[in-house]
Design a protein around this motif. Structure first.
Motif, PDB file in Angstrom:
ATOM      1  N   ASN A   4       0.811  -1.219   0.000  1.00 49.51           N
ATOM      2  CA  ASN A   4       0.000   0.000   0.000  1.00 49.51           C
ATOM      3  C   ASN A   4       0.847   1.273   0.000  1.00 49.51           C
ATOM      4  O   ASN A   4       0.414   2.310  -0.507  1.00 49.51           O
ATOM      5  CB  ASN A   4      -0.925   0.020   1.224  1.00 49.51           C
ATOM      6  N   ARG A   5       2.058   1.203   0.557  1.00 49.00           N
ATOM      7  CA  ARG A   5       2.878   2.405   0.681  1.00 49.00           C
ATOM      8  C   ARG A   5       3.696   2.707  -0.565  1.00 49.00           C
ATOM      9  O   ARG A   5       3.984   3.866  -0.866  1.00 49.00           O
ATOM     10  CB  ARG A   5       3.847   2.274   1.866  1.00 49.00           C
ATOM     11  N   LEU A   6       4.105   1.677  -1.305  1.00 46.93           N
ATOM     12  CA  LEU A   6       5.117   1.827  -2.340  1.00 46.93           C
ATOM     13  C   LEU A   6       4.502   2.071  -3.718  1.00 46.93           C
ATOM     14  O   LEU A   6       3.587   1.370  -4.148  1.00 46.93           O
ATOM     15  CB  LEU A   6       5.992   0.564  -2.383  1.00 46.93           C
ATOM     16  N   TYR A   7       5.025   3.102  -4.427  1.00 46.91           N
ATOM     17  CA  TYR A   7       4.668   3.384  -5.824  1.00 46.91           C
ATOM     18  C   TYR A   7       5.973   3.390  -6.614  1.00 46.91           C
ATOM     19  O   TYR A   7       6.841   4.242  -6.386  1.00 46.91           O
ATOM     20  CB  TYR A   7       3.956   4.732  -5.950  1.00 46.91           C
ATOM     21  N   ALA A   8       6.134   2.420  -7.552  1.00 49.55           N
ATOM     22  CA  ALA A   8       7.398   2.248  -8.277  1.00 49.55           C
ATOM     23  C   ALA A   8       7.278   2.830  -9.679  1.00 49.55           C
ATOM     24  O   ALA A   8       6.389   2.438 -10.456  1.00 49.55           O
ATOM     25  CB  ALA A   8       7.767   0.775  -8.339  1.00 49.55           C
ATOM     26  N   ARG A   9       8.163   3.794 -10.001  1.00 43.54           N
ATOM     27  CA  ARG A   9       8.209   4.355 -11.356  1.00 43.54           C
ATOM     28  C   ARG A   9       9.365   3.692 -12.093  1.00 43.54           C
ATOM     29  O   ARG A   9      10.539   3.869 -11.724  1.00 43.54           O
ATOM     30  CB  ARG A   9       8.387   5.869 -11.297  1.00 43.54           C
ATOM     31  N   VAL A  10       9.047   2.896 -13.132  1.00 42.16           N
ATOM     32  CA  VAL A  10      10.049   2.088 -13.825  1.00 42.16           C
ATOM     33  C   VAL A  10       9.866   2.228 -15.334  1.00 42.16           C
ATOM     34  O   VAL A  10       8.882   2.809 -15.820  1.00 42.16           O
ATOM     35  CB  VAL A  10       9.916   0.598 -13.430  1.00 42.16           C
ATOM     36  N   LEU A  11      10.809   1.667 -16.097  1.00 37.45           N
ATOM     37  CA  LEU A  11      10.683   1.644 -17.551  1.00 37.45           C
ATOM     38  C   LEU A  11       9.500   0.759 -17.956  1.00 37.45           C
ATOM     39  O   LEU A  11       9.230  -0.268 -17.321  1.00 37.45           O
ATOM     40  CB  LEU A  11      11.969   1.106 -18.184  1.00 37.45           C
ATOM     41  N   SER A  12       8.841   1.154 -19.011  1.00 33.78           N
ATOM     42  CA  SER A  12       7.636   0.415 -19.425  1.00 33.78           C
ATOM     43  C   SER A  12       7.976  -0.753 -20.347  1.00 33.78           C
ATOM     44  O   SER A  12       7.373  -0.929 -21.411  1.00 33.78           O
ATOM     45  CB  SER A  12       6.660   1.370 -20.127  1.00 33.78           C
ATOM     46  N   LEU A  13       8.965  -1.559 -19.940  1.00 35.59           N
ATOM     47  CA  LEU A  13       9.343  -2.746 -20.703  1.00 35.59           C
ATOM     48  C   LEU A  13       8.635  -3.966 -20.118  1.00 35.59           C
ATOM     49  O   LEU A  13       8.484  -4.072 -18.890  1.00 35.59           O
ATOM     50  CB  LEU A  13      10.859  -2.954 -20.651  1.00 35.59           C
ATOM     51  N   PRO A  14       8.197  -4.913 -20.950  1.00 37.45           N
ATOM     52  CA  PRO A  14       7.472  -6.084 -20.440  1.00 37.45           C
ATOM     53  C   PRO A  14       8.236  -6.834 -19.356  1.00 37.45           C
ATOM     54  O   PRO A  14       7.659  -7.241 -18.345  1.00 37.45           O
ATOM     55  CB  PRO A  14       7.282  -6.945 -21.700  1.00 37.45           C
ATOM     56  N   SER A  15       9.558  -6.997 -19.530  1.00 40.33           N
ATOM     57  CA  SER A  15      10.340  -7.744 -18.540  1.00 40.33           C
ATOM     58  C   SER A  15      10.385  -7.002 -17.202  1.00 40.33           C
ATOM     59  O   SER A  15      10.343  -7.622 -16.126  1.00 40.33           O
ATOM     60  CB  SER A  15      11.757  -7.983 -19.059  1.00 40.33           C
ATOM     61  N   VAL A  16      10.475  -5.684 -17.288  1.00 39.31           N
ATOM     62  CA  VAL A  16      10.519  -4.869 -16.067  1.00 39.31           C
ATOM     63  C   VAL A  16       9.177  -4.939 -15.352  1.00 39.31           C
ATOM     64  O   VAL A  16       9.103  -5.119 -14.123  1.00 39.31           O
ATOM     65  CB  VAL A  16      10.885  -3.409 -16.398  1.00 39.31           C
ATOM     66  N   LEU A  17       8.100  -4.806 -16.095  1.00 39.56           N
ATOM     67  CA  LEU A  17       6.766  -4.844 -15.501  1.00 39.56           C
ATOM     68  C   LEU A  17       6.489  -6.202 -14.872  1.00 39.56           C
ATOM     69  O   LEU A  17       5.844  -6.295 -13.810  1.00 39.56           O
ATOM     70  CB  LEU A  17       5.708  -4.522 -16.568  1.00 39.56           C
ATOM     71  N   GLU A  18       7.000  -7.253 -15.495  1.00 42.18           N
ATOM     72  CA  GLU A  18       6.802  -8.593 -14.948  1.00 42.18           C
ATOM     73  C   GLU A  18       7.560  -8.751 -13.621  1.00 42.18           C
ATOM     74  O   GLU A  18       7.055  -9.362 -12.672  1.00 42.18           O
ATOM     75  CB  GLU A  18       7.284  -9.637 -15.955  1.00 42.18           C
ATOM     76  N   THR A  19       8.772  -8.189 -13.562  1.00 46.06           N
ATOM     77  CA  THR A  19       9.546  -8.223 -12.309  1.00 46.06           C
ATOM     78  C   THR A  19       8.775  -7.527 -11.188  1.00 46.06           C
ATOM     79  O   THR A  19       8.740  -8.003 -10.042  1.00 46.06           O
ATOM     80  CB  THR A  19      10.909  -7.542 -12.505  1.00 46.06           C
TER      81      THR A  19
END
Length: 684
Positions: free
Chosen positions: A150-165
């Motif tokens: 609930n606390r964490l919001y992760a801003r990451v690259l929009s790559l399928p492998s990254v999103l899966e991680t």
């Protein structure tokens, strides 16, 4: 012309600029952005210059103003700016000083940590949502945070492998932000506000990675930044050392601002808004360990100490701190050490005229807090305007007597067994039905409040951080003056000083509420009991040589709940020898040892006030000889003759009692104590 130019843009720079202006040293504060200029206010001695400068522009400014000193208090990551300032100072032949951060805590809303592990450990101690901008490689480490889903919001690259991680780590839905950076300040602001984030986690990505845009956005949104990886190590001085150096260089005294701060009962929710602001402003927090741990913030230096003398000395020796908070439990005006500390910190006008670096001009203010009294009484739903209010924490306050004579008594306690000890005393004095409202760890997560009778709590062991409110529906108010009826005392064959004589004798003694009294030849204890009830904050020692009288003394002590009455079985003066020095002494029986008794009393306290009762002429003679021998500076002799009415049919006849001689004497001369002790030794 400026005497000092400060390159600010940081908390340190703002603080030094204000410090110089307050001490009437003309200063120019240079800030890079309009946002930075809002932290400083133009004034007679402070000029704020906004805009970025290169090395040439800096050199031109120095040549125009010819300052005595340039202070570089720029951001730790602004290495290029620092190099420009240093080189411009060298070319313009101006003294340069680098000012560094004083701690690794929050500065300008930034926390520096060495590793991802350290970031996680730090965030475990915080509350609020977190915007994570360090990518997905170390995302798994943040799953160690309580309630991370609930606390964490992760801003990451929009790559399928990254999103899966991210999904594998449990970060998905609105908590997963797939976007390509770098991001503008406005985009960062929008993201922080959209998800109500109080923390932003990043690395020093430099200009290309939008590091400044992140920190500026966080500052605008009131969020703190956790930076993984510290800036390069530099040489320089801290803000505190800088203040000391400036005071010495420009010849003005240091003026630390000290706040004596009531932090409430302990929990954050009982702190006032003024308390919160004072803690945020403070650089140094001083107080007992529990108080410091309850109130410290990440940027605080701390000094754990509760002794007022040590605290006052420490403040004077560390006057380079501009804002100091000395924290006290509850309210500073409610059984607090703030009173004594204030006296130690206050200075006379003569002292202030000689202020130097060694003798700083300490400015003190008082900030009240919520006391345990007001918190607890509200918690149990009772008013406290009609309560007797005392503290048994580290002091004797004779609670049983107060509870006997007051319907409602509030007291701070100080040990785990205090409730049980009080309960046992109340039961022994016939007050087992008194209701005891008990509060422990007030305002803390483990807070506990309950009510039981004293008889139910004789074996109770609780927490030392506690208070009690005793409610006694059968309380009998203590008379405004002494004069308990003779019939109230348990009597046997032991002699008793009668009511009228007792009243006059006690008036002559002139007791105070904290007197230490002797009753020599106490008999049934009528005088000792009345002494104990009047001197309820002191102690009364009843000295008696007869065993049957000692038993009566104990019974009367129990009946009147005279908890501050100590019974001493023995012959005077020998029995007096181990006792503490008296302030008052009543001699009702001396067994022919009056002179020796008086000598010992005067050796213990040359200013003791003594009242002697004499029935026989021989005792009167002995007493008068003693008064002359010891040369009392004050003496008074009265004879009291009392007649009591006796019914004879329908008539009343007055029957005379034995006349009593009441002799009062005192030797109020502490400056002549040595001389008097010699006289006492000679008399003995």
């Amino acid at each position: 012309m400026y005497r000092v130019i400060v390159f600010a843009g940081t908390t340190e720079g703002y603080a030094i600029s204000r410090f110089l202006a307050e001490n009437k040293i003309p200063v120019c504060a240079c800030v890079a952005t309009e946002y930075g200029s809002k932290s400083l206010e133009q004034g007679e001695y402070l000029d704020v210059r906004t805009g970025r400068m290169d090395a040439g522009e800096m050199e031109a400014l120095f040549g125009e103003q010819r300052p005595e000193l340039v202070l570089d208090a720029t951001h730790p990551y602004a290495a290029e700016v620092t190099e420009n300032i240093r080189s411009a100072c060298e070319r313009a032949s101006v003294a340069y000083q680098r000012v560094l951060r004083e701690s690794d805590g929050v500065q300008d809303g930034i926390v520096y940590v060495d590793s991802t592990h350290d970031a996680v450990e730090f965030l475990k101690k915080t509350e609020g949502n977190i915007l994570l901008t360090t990518g997905s490689k170390e995302l798994a480490a943040y799953t160690q945070l309580p309630d991370y889903e609930n606390r964490l919001y992760a801003r990451v690259l929009s790559l399928p492998s990254v999103l899966e991680t991210c999904r594998f780590c449990g970060i998905e839905g609105k908590h997963l932000i797939g976007m390509q950076g770098p991001f503008s300040r406005e985009m960062n602001v929008a993201t922080l506000r959209q998800y109500d984030c109080k923390w932003l986690v990043t690395k020093d990505t430099g200009a290309a990675g939008g590091f400044r845009e992140k920190t500026e956005a966080a500052a605008e949104c009131g969020a703190a930044v956790v930076v993984i990886g510290r800036p390069l190590q530099e040489t320089g001085i801290t803000v505190r050392a800088c203040r000391k150096m400036l005071a010495r260089r420009f010849g003005f005294p240091l003026r630390p601002k000290v706040t004596l701060l009531g932090i409430g009962t302990g929990g954050v929710n009982t702190r006032t808004e003024e308390c919160r602001k004072a803690l945020e402003e403070a650089e140094l927090v001083i107080g007992a360990s529990r108080m410091v741990e309850a109130s410290r913030l990440p940027h605080h230096e701390v000094f754990c100490e509760y002794r007022s003398e040590v605290i006052a000395e420490y403040i004077r020796e560390h006057a380079e701190y501009e804002h100091i908070a000395v924290v006290f439990s509850g309210d500073i005006g409610f059984f607090s050490g703030a009173k004594k500390l204030l006296q130690l910190l206050e200075r006379s006008p003569e002292d202030s005229a000689q202020d130097t670096e060694e003798q700083p001009d300490i400015q003190v203010r008082m900030v009240c807090g919520i006391s345990s009294l007001s918190y607890f009484m509200a918690k149990i739903g009772l008013s406290w305007d009609d309560a007797r209010i005392v503290s048994a924490h580290g002091r004797d306050c004779n609670l049983p007597v107060m509870i006997r004579h007051n319907r409602k008594v509030f007291s701070i306690l100080g040990t785990k067994t205090a409730v049980a000890e009080l309960s046992r005393k109340l039961v022994s004095y016939g007050m087992g039905d008194v209701l005891l409202y008990v509060g422990e760890n007030l305002s803390y997560p483990n807070e506990k409040t309950f009510v039981k009778t004293a008889s139910e709590l004789e074996q109770y062991e609780g927490d030392s951080l506690s208070v009690v409110c005793a409610c006694n529906e059968r309380a009998d108010a203590l008379p405004a003056t002494h004069g308990i009826s003779d019939a109230e005392f348990l009597r046997g064959k032991a002699p008793m000083t009668k009511e009228e004589v007792r009243t006059v004798s006690l008036s002559k003694l002139r007791l105070s509420e904290d007197s230490v009294c002797y009753d020599v030849g106490a008999g049934t204890g009528s005088v000792a009991i009345e002494m104990a009830l009047r001197a309820y904050r002191g102690t009364v020692y009843a000295i008696e040589k007869k065993e049957d009288a000692v038993h009566l003394l104990e019974e009367n002590r129990q009946k009147f709940a005279a908890d501050n009455l100590e019974i001493v079985y023995g012959m005077a003066p020998e029995a007096l020898d181990p006792l503490p020095a008296p302030t008052h002494a009543f001699v009702g029986g001396s067994s022919g040892n009056l002179r020796q008794i008086l000598a010992l009393l005067l050796q213990k306290n040359p200013s003791v006030r003594i009242v002697i009762n004499c029935i026989t002429l021989e005792t009167v003679t002995e007493a008068l000889e003693a008064v002359r021998t010891f040369r009392f500076m004050e003496s008074d002799i009265v004879q009291v003759t009392v007649s009591r009415a006796r019914e004879l049919g329908r008539y009343h006849m007055m029957m005379g009692e034995n006349p009593i001689y009441i002799i009062t004497c005192q030797y109020p001369g502490k400056d002549r104590e040595t001389e008097h002790e010699a006289k006492c030794d000679h008399a003995v």
